[in-house]
Design a protein around this motif. Sequence first.
Motif, short mmCIF file in Angstrom:
data_model
loop_
_atom_site.label_atom_id
_atom_site.label_comp_id
_atom_site.label_asym_id
_atom_site.label_seq_id
_atom_site.Cartn_x
_atom_site.Cartn_y
_atom_site.Cartn_z
N SER A 136 24.96 40.26 36.04
CA SER A 136 23.92 40.37 34.88
C SER A 136 23.06 39.54 34.62
CB SER A 136 24.15 41.73 33.85
OG SER A 136 24.90 41.34 33.41
N GLY A 137 24.04 38.35 34.08
CA GLY A 137 23.16 37.50 33.71
C GLY A 137 22.93 37.33 32.56
N ALA A 138 23.65 38.38 31.88
CA ALA A 138 23.79 38.46 29.91
C ALA A 138 24.09 37.04 29.75
CB ALA A 138 24.07 39.54 29.65
N ASP A 139 23.24 36.32 28.64
CA ASP A 139 23.65 35.15 27.41
C ASP A 139 24.54 35.44 26.85
OD1 ASP A 139 21.53 33.39 28.84
OD2 ASP A 139 20.42 34.84 27.86
N VAL A 140 24.58 37.14 25.80
CA VAL A 140 25.49 38.02 25.16
C VAL A 140 26.39 39.07 25.89
CG1 VAL A 140 25.66 38.50 22.80
CG2 VAL A 140 24.26 36.29 23.41
N LEU A 141 27.58 38.99 25.63
CA LEU A 141 27.58 40.78 26.47
C LEU A 141 28.35 40.85 25.03
CD1 LEU A 141 28.12 42.13 28.93
CD2 LEU A 141 30.01 40.37 29.39
N ALA A 142 28.98 42.32 24.61
CA ALA A 142 29.63 43.07 24.18
C ALA A 142 30.23 44.52 24.24
CB ALA A 142 28.64 44.22 22.82
N LEU A 143 31.35 44.32 24.93
CA LEU A 143 32.57 45.63 25.50
C LEU A 143 32.59 46.22 23.70
CD1 LEU A 143 34.51 43.37 27.63
CD2 LEU A 143 31.91 43.93 27.94
N GLU A 144 32.67 47.03 24.34
CA GLU A 144 33.66 48.44 23.15
C GLU A 144 34.91 49.18 24.27
OE1 GLU A 144 29.99 47.60 23.28
OE2 GLU A 144 30.01 49.55 24.56
N GLU A 145 35.95 49.48 23.30
CA GLU A 145 36.59 50.40 23.61
C GLU A 145 38.19 49.64 25.09
OE1 GLU A 145 37.30 53.80 26.27
OE2 GLU A 145 36.11 55.14 24.55
N ILE A 146 38.29 48.50 24.70
CA ILE A 146 38.38 47.60 25.03
C ILE A 146 40.62 48.10 24.51
CG2 ILE A 146 39.64 44.59 25.06
CD1 ILE A 146 36.77 44.57 24.41
N THR A 147 40.96 48.03 25.57
CA THR A 147 42.63 48.37 25.49
C THR A 147 43.58 47.18 25.49
OG1 THR A 147 42.99 48.53 27.59
CG2 THR A 147 42.95 50.36 26.26
N PRO A 148 44.46 46.94 24.30
CA PRO A 148 45.60 46.02 24.45
C PRO A 148 46.13 45.37 25.83
CG PRO A 148 45.98 47.33 22.53
CD PRO A 148 45.43 48.10 23.61
N GLU A 149 45.77 46.61 26.76
CA GLU A 149 46.80 46.15 27.58
C GLU A 149 45.52 45.19 28.64
OE1 GLU A 149 49.06 49.22 26.07
OE2 GLU A 149 46.71 49.15 26.70
N ALA A 150 44.35 45.62 28.63
CA ALA A 150 43.30 45.22 29.32
C ALA A 150 42.80 44.81 28.49
CB ALA A 150 42.27 46.55 29.40
N ARG A 151 43.02 43.51 27.73
CA ARG A 151 41.85 42.71 27.31
C ARG A 151 42.39 41.25 27.96
NH1 ARG A 151 42.88 40.52 20.59
NH2 ARG A 151 41.93 38.56 20.74
N PRO A 152 43.14 40.95 28.19
CA PRO A 152 43.87 40.16 28.65
C PRO A 152 43.04 39.76 30.46
CG PRO A 152 45.56 40.37 27.97
CD PRO A 152 45.54 41.62 27.93
N ARG A 153 42.89 40.86 30.57
CA ARG A 153 42.39 40.65 31.77
C ARG A 153 40.80 40.65 32.07
NH1 ARG A 153 44.11 45.79 35.33
NH2 ARG A 153 42.75 44.55 37.20
N TYR A 154 40.14 41.16 30.91
CA TYR A 154 38.44 41.21 30.34
C TYR A 154 38.29 39.30 29.77
CZ TYR A 154 37.37 46.05 30.82
OH TYR A 154 37.49 47.28 31.47
N GLU A 155 39.45 38.57 29.05
CA GLU A 155 39.70 37.72 28.69
C GLU A 155 39.12 36.67 29.69
OE1 GLU A 155 40.82 37.69 24.31
OE2 GLU A 155 42.06 37.51 25.72
#
Length: 357
Positions: free
Chosen positions: A152-171
């Motif tokens: 999307s080209g966003a400069d700042v990105l906010a995520l909600e409803e991050i689970t502990p299991e999924a957090r490392p994958r997003y990071e």
Amino acid sequence: MTGTETAERADTAEPVDTAERADTAEPVGAAEQTPTAGPWKRGRLLAALALLLGLLLLLHTHLTDRGGLGSLVDTFLPWSGLLVPVLLAGAVWRRSASAAVALLLPAVVWLSLFGGLLTDKSHAGGALTLASHNVGADNPDPAATARDLTASGADVLALEEITPEARPRYEKALAKAYPHHAVRGTVGLWSKRPLSDVRAVDTETDVGPLADTKPEAARMADSRALRATVATDRGPLAVYVAHLGSVRVLPGEGFATGTRDRNARALARAVAAERNRRVVLLGDLNGTVDDRAFAGLTSRLRSAQEEAGDGFGFTWPASFPVARIDQILVRGAEPKGSWVLPATGSDHLPVAAGIDW
């Protein structure tokens, strides 16, 4: 009188014209016939329904919120406009002038409330692009969602409803495009620009000042909101990321909004206490900006969608969006554009906005 005289009278009696009697006789049931109702008398029920719809649109803020009724009406009020053409079709079918005139009330009020959303108010440019997404706890492919959001080209990105299991994958998936990030509980902020003064925001305290009543580790684990400062070439930008409580339709309780409303009041107090002139709120608020529960926020922040969007920008549910419950609200910045991004593996659609100073 003799029989001979009777026969003579019968022979000389004037003949009866039965055809004439048939023509002049009053038709059966003529007394029961009534004139056809005129166009102003037909369709009185349709006219009454049109007036009730207009009054609902005009006075919806005065509806009781007992059982969440007021919030429910506020949330889906834009869809009430669909009743206008339905009632108009009925008025045409009944040839009712009274119903057609009565429909002017809901039509005019609806246009005054939502007509501005029907036009494209976006402009080219923007110093900073923001995006927000409830990624969904049941998202089957967090990495793919992260790639879609990066595109999307966003400069700042906010995520909600991050689970502990999924957090490392997003990071991991977002690390290259966004070197700066912070996560508190189930919400996170990723940025191409440096972050500072990151802290969890207490959205559970319903009365009194916001205070650190719990240890930092507990606040971080339970947090559904955070605040951070993003460094820009025009000075600091305060960014809030929030995921307010869900709403449910429950037997005996109606439209249950208690948790969300409490979260909204606490978040509004935090924004009111914010000293930075430039503020952005990104997140899943589980309600539209028309909902009375967000008066404390919308009195201080402006909706990027309402000021610079194209259409209603519905975001939930992703399969058939009926309401915009994912918001980008700003203060001290000018929205240049607001749009909805393509669906990911979540049940929400992502939203984005461009802002200038």
